[in-house]
Scaffold this active site. Structure first.
Site, PDB file in Angstrom:
ATOM      1  N   HIS A  15      -4.409  -4.604   0.715  1.00 22.85           N
ATOM      2  CA  HIS A  15      -4.105  -5.205   2.050  1.00 22.85           C
ATOM      3  C   HIS A  15      -4.796  -6.721   2.101  1.00 22.85           C
ATOM      4  CE1 HIS A  15      -2.763  -1.315   3.880  1.00 22.85           C
ATOM      5  NE2 HIS A  15      -3.459  -0.988   3.343  1.00 22.85           N
ATOM      6  N   GLU A  28      -3.882  -8.879   3.669  1.00 23.25           N
ATOM      7  CA  GLU A  28      -3.596  -9.178   5.188  1.00 23.25           C
ATOM      8  C   GLU A  28      -4.928  -8.857   6.024  1.00 23.25           C
ATOM      9  OE1 GLU A  28      -2.070  -5.221   5.173  1.00 23.25           O
ATOM     10  OE2 GLU A  28      -2.206  -6.674   3.751  1.00 23.25           O
ATOM     11  N   ARG A  48     -13.568   4.348  12.767  1.00 24.90           N
ATOM     12  CA  ARG A  48     -12.399   5.492  13.205  1.00 24.90           C
ATOM     13  C   ARG A  48     -12.509   6.804  12.626  1.00 24.90           C
ATOM     14  NH1 ARG A  48      -6.891   4.302  10.783  1.00 24.90           N
ATOM     15  NH2 ARG A  48      -8.216   4.899   9.026  1.00 24.90           N
ATOM     16  N   LYS A  78     -11.525   8.274  -0.930  1.00 24.09           N
ATOM     17  CA  LYS A  78     -10.474   7.062  -0.607  1.00 24.09           C
ATOM     18  C   LYS A  78     -11.127   6.084  -1.364  1.00 24.09           C
ATOM     19  CE  LYS A  78      -8.750   4.870   3.384  1.00 24.09           C
ATOM     20  NZ  LYS A  78      -8.565   4.902   5.188  1.00 24.09           N
ATOM     21  N   CYS A  94       0.797  -1.202  -0.111  1.00 24.28           N
ATOM     22  CA  CYS A  94      -0.085   0.112  -0.001  1.00 24.28           C
ATOM     23  C   CYS A  94       0.893   1.169  -0.018  1.00 24.28           C
ATOM     24  CB  CYS A  94      -1.074  -0.089   1.161  1.00 24.28           C
ATOM     25  SG  CYS A  94      -2.437   1.154   0.856  1.00 24.28           S
ATOM     26  N   SER A 142      -7.582   0.453   0.949  1.00 29.81           N
ATOM     27  CA  SER A 142      -7.613   1.400   1.699  1.00 29.81           C
ATOM     28  C   SER A 142      -6.770   2.367   1.454  1.00 29.81           C
ATOM     29  CB  SER A 142      -7.589   0.670   3.023  1.00 29.81           C
ATOM     30  OG  SER A 142      -7.896   1.854   4.064  1.00 29.81           O
TER      31      SER A 142
END
Length: 308
Positions: A235, A237, A249, A163, A142, A192
């Site tokens: 991502h 993972e 968040r 985003k 990323c 992300s």
């Protein structure tokens, strides 16, 4: 075969609870084989969470992997206890005289920050140059992928106004290549990031082979011909709820984020999202460890040559 982790690392308990074969360092040292030595530069704020995610993927091969964690930012962390960092993380100066089979540099929540304003930018640049002569294969994730494109190829940072957050469908290219061996024609992967990776720009400005991309957000997976450098712009993972936690968040901070795409059932944030990318993530890391690291690295790491 197991993944080898330091005694007492929190990730070990989580992985054992998932029936993943984890071998403590104190036992692994008595085995008469050479494990792959993989260094992880963890730039993510929730370091324990990211450690566990990465080690889960690295453990899914027949190879024994010896993990070492490294940091470049010595400032106090709001999300990771100081005791954990002091016990399990090395400073770069302690590992730079060694050579490594594999190296993973994680993403970082710095998508809209100019590179030169990043606190550890100069050290990051130093580490990238160091990796060319000290690592068989480096995996950039990323933000690290975009930063590496800037350092290595001089590519301009391209930031999208909104985003790219959610689970995106990607198309696979060059399926005969070992890095994507076994991949489906299309697969899901979490993104992300604000960065945009245009296939045309990467094709024109780099010597990278492109292995997967998605409309709009662009290239997801690319690598040099010898796979000494591998770029993942998402991502694989991530846990099933990582995007949800990031969304909450950002919402709590008043950023008015959009609901992650193709993630919550019926786009209803009250429902529990389901992971649709685990098999792809496991296969990608298995292929990287097997074909880009294990089958390329010298048994004697001192014989490792520099990238031309």
């Amino acid at each position: 075969m197991p993944i080898r982790v330091p005694d007492g690392l929190p990730a070990a308990g989580v992985l054992r609870s998932e029936n993943i074969f984890v071998m403590p360092e104190s036992k692994a040292v008595h085995q008469d084989i050479r494990p792959l030595k993989v260094l992880i530069l963890n730039l993510m704020p929730k370091k324990i969470e990211t450690e566990t995610q990465l080690m889960r993927l690295l453990s899914n091969t027949p190879l024994q992997v010896d993990i070492e964690l490294v940091r470049v930012d010595a400032r106090a962390s709001k999300n990771t206890p100081k005791e954990h960092l002091d016990k399990f993380y090395s400073d770069f100066d302690r590992v730079k005289d060694k050579k490594w089979d594999g190296f993973i540099i994680t993403g970082a929540p710095l998508g809209v920050v100019p590179f030169e304003d990043v606190y550890y930018w100069d050290t990051f640049v130093e580490i990238l140059e160091w990796s060319k002569s000290h690592v068989t294969s480096t995996l950039f994730l990323c933000w690290a992928a975009q930063a590496a494109l800037k350092v290595i190829y001089g590519m301009k940072k391209e930031t999208h106004p909104k985003k790219y957050s959610g689970v995106f469908e990607h198309s696979t290219f060059n399926q005969q290549h070992p890095l994507v061996r076994g991949f489906d024609d299309v697969f899901q992967a979490p993104l992300s990031r604000y960065a945009k990776f245009c296939p045309e720009d990467i094709a024109e400005q780099t010597d990278l082979n492109i292995f997967a991309s998605t409309p709009g957000a662009g290239v997801y997976l690319a690598a040099t011909t010898d796979c000494r450098q591998v770029y993942i712009t998402g991502h694989p993972e991530y846990d099933f709820d990582t995007l949800a936690n990031e969304y909450q968040r950002d919402a709590n901070e008043g950023l008015a984020p959009e609901i992650p795409s193709n993630y919550y059932p019926q786009d209803d944030v009250s429902q529990v999202p389901k992971a649709t990318w685990r098999s792809h993530g496991n296969l990608l890391y298995s292929n990287w460890l097997n074909y880009c690291v294990y089958q390329q690295t010298p048994y004697n790491l001192d014989e490792l040559g520099s990238i031309d």
